[in-house]
Design a protein around this motif. Sequence first.
Motif, mmCIF file in Angstrom:
data_model
loop_
_atom_site.group_PDB
_atom_site.id
_atom_site.type_symbol
_atom_site.label_atom_id
_atom_site.label_comp_id
_atom_site.label_asym_id
_atom_site.label_seq_id
_atom_site.Cartn_x
_atom_site.Cartn_y
_atom_site.Cartn_z
ATOM 1 N N UNK A 42 35.811 73.335 53.684
ATOM 2 C CA UNK A 42 36.080 74.190 52.537
ATOM 3 C C UNK A 42 37.551 74.619 52.538
ATOM 4 N N UNK A 43 38.108 74.815 51.343
ATOM 5 C CA UNK A 43 39.493 75.245 51.226
ATOM 6 C C UNK A 43 39.576 76.724 50.899
ATOM 7 N N UNK A 44 40.597 77.367 51.464
ATOM 8 C CA UNK A 44 40.989 78.693 51.024
ATOM 9 C C UNK A 44 41.938 78.475 49.845
ATOM 10 N N UNK A 45 41.473 78.816 48.641
ATOM 11 C CA UNK A 45 42.274 78.509 47.452
ATOM 12 C C UNK A 45 43.075 79.716 47.006
ATOM 13 N N UNK A 46 44.295 79.465 46.578
ATOM 14 C CA UNK A 46 45.093 80.524 45.975
ATOM 15 C C UNK A 46 45.768 79.992 44.726
ATOM 16 N N UNK A 47 45.823 80.849 43.731
ATOM 17 C CA UNK A 47 46.360 80.449 42.424
ATOM 18 C C UNK A 47 47.878 80.586 42.440
ATOM 19 N N UNK A 48 48.543 79.485 42.091
ATOM 20 C CA UNK A 48 49.996 79.481 41.960
ATOM 21 C C UNK A 48 50.332 79.744 40.484
ATOM 22 N N UNK A 49 50.984 80.866 40.179
ATOM 23 C CA UNK A 49 51.299 81.178 38.771
ATOM 24 C C UNK A 49 52.076 80.054 38.079
ATOM 25 N N UNK A 50 52.829 79.285 38.843
ATOM 26 C CA UNK A 50 53.610 78.196 38.260
ATOM 27 C C UNK A 50 52.715 77.088 37.709
ATOM 28 N N UNK A 51 51.474 77.041 38.193
ATOM 29 C CA UNK A 51 50.542 76.010 37.741
ATOM 30 C C UNK A 51 49.679 76.469 36.575
ATOM 31 N N UNK A 52 49.891 77.707 36.135
ATOM 32 C CA UNK A 52 49.121 78.225 35.001
ATOM 33 C C UNK A 52 49.903 78.006 33.711
ATOM 34 N N UNK A 53 49.206 77.567 32.669
ATOM 35 C CA UNK A 53 49.822 77.388 31.356
ATOM 36 C C UNK A 53 49.499 78.610 30.485
ATOM 37 N N UNK A 54 50.394 78.953 29.538
ATOM 38 C CA UNK A 54 50.103 80.060 28.616
ATOM 39 C C UNK A 54 48.793 79.823 27.861
ATOM 40 N N UNK A 55 48.558 78.565 27.476
ATOM 41 C CA UNK A 55 47.290 78.175 26.852
ATOM 42 C C UNK A 55 46.876 76.836 27.418
ATOM 43 N N UNK A 56 45.571 76.621 27.527
ATOM 44 C CA UNK A 56 45.073 75.328 27.993
ATOM 45 C C UNK A 56 44.489 74.557 26.828
ATOM 46 N N UNK A 57 44.734 73.256 26.814
ATOM 47 C CA UNK A 57 44.200 72.410 25.752
ATOM 48 C C UNK A 57 42.675 72.417 25.814
ATOM 49 N N UNK A 58 42.043 72.326 24.669
ATOM 50 C CA UNK A 58 40.594 72.201 24.637
ATOM 51 C C UNK A 58 40.209 70.813 25.151
ATOM 52 N N UNK A 59 38.919 70.639 25.433
ATOM 53 C CA UNK A 59 38.430 69.343 25.932
ATOM 54 C C UNK A 59 38.543 68.319 24.811
ATOM 55 N N UNK A 60 39.158 67.208 25.114
ATOM 56 C CA UNK A 60 39.291 66.146 24.125
ATOM 57 C C UNK A 60 38.781 64.838 24.731
#
Length: 321
Positions: A270-288
């Motif tokens: 198992x991984x200890x996950x941490x969110x990198x703000x640089x990997x977050x987008x202001x908006x995410x595209x919907x599923x296409x």
Amino acid sequence: MKVIVTGAGGMVGSHMVELLHEQGMEVIGTYYKPTTDITELPTSIRMIECDVRYASGVEKIILEFQPDQIYHLAAQSYPTVSWDRPYETIETNINGTIAIYEAIKNVRRLINKDYNPMVVVACSSAEYGETLNQLEGNEIFVKETAQLQPLHPYGVSKVGQDLISFQYFMNDHIRCIRARIFNSTGTRKVNDVTSDFTKRAIEAEKSGKYELRVGNLETKRAIMDQRDLVAALMLLADKGTPGEVYNISSEHIYQMKDIVSMIENQIGHKFQMYVDPKLLRPTDERIIVGDVTKLKKDTGWCQKITMEQTISDMLNYWRNK
């Protein structure tokens, strides 16, 4: 059969020349600033450096080799890069495509008036652009008839490739297929979620520190293995209707946290996950998802490679790197 694959220094092109070579085809791959390590390819595959922006180099290869099939994959293929380098993007993607067709016309004019290769052009789902954002409710499957409203220079360049191909088909009767390709991944891929996660997972495995830097894990994406994509392109060359456009897309949708779970299962940790703000987008595209009814009807294509298999292969690839 004689085949040319432009852009054989990319993920899809490198795998395609390998497969064609294994099948006994006489194949040439062209590359320029490869995004993969082309030293991984068997030395028996003939690779030629060629910047498709310069028509003379393209013409020389096609005049000498006169292939039966041309898979035109060479491109500036990053939407984000296209904002910084719009001239290069348009020149590479549109002028590079024109160079292919003009070279075919020159073979007909100078050597063999009956020369009639099949050209498969790697277009993109990016051509749909804003149309994808206008789909209503639970509608996620995009048909080839959807309006083209690209949102960046890369998308515009792919519309250019697409329509210039149609023009050469109509006016010069050059057989071509316009393949609008949706998300794909696999070994040798860089800078997408699956390749980033699998690479970081192997780095964690080697260090013994099972931490994983992530972005938004709730996002969903339809992703296909490059082997299914290559199979679709090759089927279209043989069975597709010349002049037509076809979507090539996964029919399976994956949530990013499910990708992480598959990696954890295969690594056995198992991984200890941490969110990198640089990997977050202001908006995410919907599923296409691309509607592949036409592709399946005309060629018999079906998606065969599971995401578990793709991830296993990518993990082993990074281990060996």
